[in-house]
Scaffold this active site. Sequence first.
Site, PDB file in Angstrom:
ATOM      1  N   LYS A 164       0.845  -1.197   0.000  1.00 33.37           N
ATOM      2  CA  LYS A 164       0.000   0.000   0.000  1.00 33.37           C
ATOM      3  C   LYS A 164       0.878   1.244   0.000  1.00 33.37           C
ATOM      4  CE  LYS A 164      -2.229   1.789   3.645  1.00 33.37           C
ATOM      5  NZ  LYS A 164      -3.109   1.662   4.822  1.00 33.37           N
ATOM      6  N   ASP A 197      -3.727   4.642  -0.527  1.00 36.55           N
ATOM      7  CA  ASP A 197      -4.255   5.404   0.612  1.00 36.55           C
ATOM      8  C   ASP A 197      -4.098   6.889   0.272  1.00 36.55           C
ATOM      9  OD1 ASP A 197      -4.815   6.620   3.005  1.00 36.55           O
ATOM     10  OD2 ASP A 197      -3.392   5.447   4.192  1.00 36.55           O
ATOM     11  N   GLU A 223      -8.195   3.940  -0.142  1.00 37.94           N
ATOM     12  CA  GLU A 223      -8.355   4.234   1.290  1.00 37.94           C
ATOM     13  C   GLU A 223      -8.434   5.735   1.541  1.00 37.94           C
ATOM     14  OE1 GLU A 223      -5.693   2.024   3.775  1.00 37.94           O
ATOM     15  OE2 GLU A 223      -5.501   3.640   5.238  1.00 37.94           O
ATOM     16  N   GLU A 249      -9.389   4.829  10.214  1.00 37.48           N
ATOM     17  CA  GLU A 249      -8.292   5.001  11.169  1.00 37.48           C
ATOM     18  C   GLU A 249      -8.470   6.210  12.076  1.00 37.48           C
ATOM     19  OE1 GLU A 249      -4.393   6.763   9.374  1.00 37.48           O
ATOM     20  OE2 GLU A 249      -5.286   5.533   7.832  1.00 37.48           O
ATOM     21  N   ASP A 272      -8.225   1.343  14.300  1.00 35.61           N
ATOM     22  CA  ASP A 272      -6.861   1.260  14.832  1.00 35.61           C
ATOM     23  C   ASP A 272      -7.006   0.852  16.295  1.00 35.61           C
ATOM     24  OD1 ASP A 272      -4.516   2.147  16.293  1.00 35.61           O
ATOM     25  OD2 ASP A 272      -3.872   3.174  14.467  1.00 35.61           O
ATOM     26  N   HIS A 299      -6.119  -0.797  11.195  1.00 35.43           N
ATOM     27  CA  HIS A 299      -5.064   0.146  10.824  1.00 35.43           C
ATOM     28  C   HIS A 299      -3.912  -0.013  11.812  1.00 35.43           C
ATOM     29  CE1 HIS A 299      -2.978   4.065  11.337  1.00 35.43           C
ATOM     30  NE2 HIS A 299      -2.972   4.002  10.016  1.00 35.43           N
ATOM     31  N   GLU A 324      -1.868  -4.990   8.350  1.00 29.97           N
ATOM     32  CA  GLU A 324      -1.113  -3.831   7.852  1.00 29.97           C
ATOM     33  C   GLU A 324       0.268  -3.870   8.482  1.00 29.97           C
ATOM     34  OE1 GLU A 324      -2.819   0.097   8.286  1.00 29.97           O
ATOM     35  OE2 GLU A 324      -1.114   0.980   7.213  1.00 29.97           O
TER      36      GLU A 324
HETATM   37 MG    MG Z   1      -4.407   5.136   6.090  1.00 32.34          MG
END
Ligand code: MG
Length: 371
Positions: A164, A197, A223, A249, A272, A299, A324
């Site tokens: 990503k 993202d 994202e 997030e 997150d 996240h 991630e």
């Molecule tokens: Mg992000």
Amino acid sequence: MKITDVEAIHLTLPERQAIADGTQDAIIICVHTDEGVTGIGEVDSSPHVIKAVIEAPMSHSLCHGLKGVLLGEDPLDVDRLWEKMYRASIFYGRRGAAVQAMSGVDIALWDIAGKASGRPIHKLLGGGYRSEMRAYASTLFEDTPEGMAKSVARHREQGFTAIKFGWGVFGKDSKHDERLVAAARREAGDDMDILVDAGLVFNASTAIRTARMLESYNVFWFEEPLPPDDYEGYAKLADAVDIPIAAGEEESTRYGFADLMDRGRIDVVQPDVTRAGGISESKKIADMAHRRNLPCVPHAWSTGIIVAASLQLIAAIPNALFLEYCTWDSPLRWELVDEQFPLHDGRVAIPDKPGLGIELNEEVIERYRVA
Ligand code: MG
């Protein structure tokens, strides 16, 4: 067992890095008990603000620092203590920094529960859905097509099957955006997944246009193109394009995520664990996503503590899709805990040691501790 102290340890790298990347500083939460078991947690936020939320004295029964309401409590009452902290901070909290600080405490309480019972956290959550998870390399956009190609090649060499790119130059010039994504796809071929993202830079119509460009390069997800409060924009975008839209997030609690899922109609849910309300609340959010048949991909962009906590959540939910895996070069990312979480065939094993399955590196803490 009783909680005897709640410590908020502020770490900072001595030199400010060129890009504010979230691994510049850290705040570690240590919950100590009278039985010698210490739980470890982390919050990915402003260390100064989080320290104040932990340490503030009582102003009112609904406006209280978290430490004061935790001392003397049984750390195994994780769910009850979550509600106690939420209520004690309700004047200044309900979302944002208060829930973030609660997240660090919640992770530490689960670590205590795991260590006290000799089990990994995911077993206490009724999990055990998997013993490993596919990881995507999480890194920042490079400025040039050549840089993008090099980054893809480097991460493929490290064993990643998905990468990503986030933030940086993306979203400033649509032609350059396409050149960057095209270069990444060319280098990656068809075997490696590419995720984008955007970093909160679009509105609904520019995001729709960009999403169509990304679809033409078979990008896995798009994202956070929009500011986190633009639920109506997210819904417009999600309805207009086929590429999955990921977000979450900056969001916290069941209440916030209900809006993101039902008003924003996003496709991939990204709490997150160090901000959304800890492992407890993220599990509830993942269950809400599962009820809507959506994947949950926590996240995670800070130290090894968040990696460990995210892996425990991932093992405990049916709808996980990826880990991630921040590949940013910072001693706080790589040296703070004793576990490196190595890749095997692009996947990371779920730790099965008690609690989070990590120990802090005291020497690293001494080196970077400022408060
Ligand atoms: Mg992000």
